[in-house]
Design an enzyme around this catalytic site. Structure first.
Site, PDB file in Angstrom:
ATOM      1  CG  LEU A 130       9.074  -5.917 -19.982  1.00  0.00           C
ATOM      2  CD1 LEU A 130       7.670  -5.467 -19.571  1.00  0.00           C
ATOM      3  CD2 LEU A 130       9.475  -5.223 -21.276  1.00  0.00           C
ATOM      4  CG  ASP A 131      15.041  -2.454 -20.132  1.00  0.00           C
ATOM      5  OD1 ASP A 131      15.688  -3.505 -20.015  1.00  0.00           O
ATOM      6  OD2 ASP A 131      15.071  -1.738 -21.154  1.00  0.00           O
ATOM      7  CG  LEU A 132      13.834  -0.674 -12.335  1.00  0.00           C
ATOM      8  CD1 LEU A 132      13.413  -1.869 -11.487  1.00  0.00           C
ATOM      9  CD2 LEU A 132      14.957   0.096 -11.642  1.00  0.00           C
TER      10      LEU A 132
END
Length: 292
Positions: free
Chosen positions: A39-41
């Protein structure tokens, strides 16, 4: 002895998937961990943490469909397509009606197309991740990937703050940041993601996910349950010794090319792939062994 299985984690914002998995490993002193998709930051939500021998089924769980809730800010574009990036373009706001949004959204239902991932992503080109090219200002050809958006629903439209809130169900490999930009293009504008929450990975739901602070071995889901929860084909085979030894086996009346094999006690032992007609050969074994 350590068990094998999966944890359904609820990833908080501002921590990478790698950092999250590593913290689980340290907290529970796990010998081997992995995950089924980053998942993106800034994103939150479902991350599947694979423990010990469950890392052997990562490819199968990784192929699962996903669901997200995403909030898109209109009339501004960043280089990363989300709030983490630098603003590279702005547009004077103009009126976009609810009908216009619903019309565009309706396009993204059972819609398969060639999507271009963001330059700030982990996809590799010639051995380097795309974001590494971006950070060093190197030119690179970004190739499109075929993805399917199964369903897109409008949750809300905040005209005052120029924000669209959507629920999206999609195939593996879909970049929601790119989808947001594509939707904005169809609205004749620009936009970027300000909020992203994964609510589903395969059949693993956010409401069953565990926060890192609360995690314990009691939350571990066995490999058996993980496979059966996601509706993979499971075939019971009488001679488990042949499976343990990795021998080719004959399975009649099986249309699937890939099957999980269980013993008489319903313990999943291995993954088998169709070799020729009704002959199957082992693809991945040792799934039911605990780690010592």
């Amino acid at each position: 002895m350590q068990k094998s299985g999966i944890f359904i984690l609820n990833k908080p914002s501002n921590i990478s998937t790698y950092q999250l998995i590593n913290q689980v490993k340290k907290k529970l002193n796990i010998k081997k961990v992995g995950h089924c998709g980053t998942l993106d930051l800034l994103a939150t939500g479902v991350v599947i943490c694979l423990v010990n021998n469950a890392t052997k089924i990562s490819d199968y769980l990784l192929n699962a469909n996903k669901a997200y809730q995403v909030k898109i800010k209109l009339f501004t574009l960043t280089d990363s397509f989300d709030a983490e990036g630098n603003i590279i373009q702005t547009q004077t706001p103009f009126n976009i009606s609810l009908d216009q949004i619903n019309k565009v959204i309706s396009k993204y239902n059972n819609y398969t197309y060639n999507q271009y991932p963001p330059i700030y992503s982990s996809i590799k080109v010639d051995g380097k991740k795309l974001y590494e090219y971006a950070l060093t200002n190197q030119n690179v050809e970004i190739k499109s990937r075929k993805v399917t958006i199964y369903k897109t629903s409008l949750l809300s439209y905040d005209q005052k703050n120029y924000e669209i809130f959507l629920d999206v169900k999609c195939s593996k490999g879909t970049y929601i940041r790119s989808l947001a930009v594509d939707i904005c293009k169809d609205l004749n504008t620009i936009g970027y993601v300000v909020y992203l929450n994964r609510t589903l990975s395969g059949n693993f739901k956010l409401e069953n996910a565990i926060d890192l602070n609360n995690i314990s071995w009691d939350h571990l889901i066995s490999i058996n349950d993980a496979i059966r929860t996601n509706d993979f084909k499971v075939v019971k085979y009488q001679n488990s010794l042949e499976i343990i030894q990795g021998k080719k086996i004959i399975l009649n009346d099986i249309n699937d090319d890939l099957v999980f094999i269980s013993d008489d006690q319903n313990n999943i032992l291995a993954v088998y792939q169709k070799y020729d007609n009704n002959i199957f050969k082992i693809k991945r074994g040792g799934l039911n062994n605990d780690i010592y």
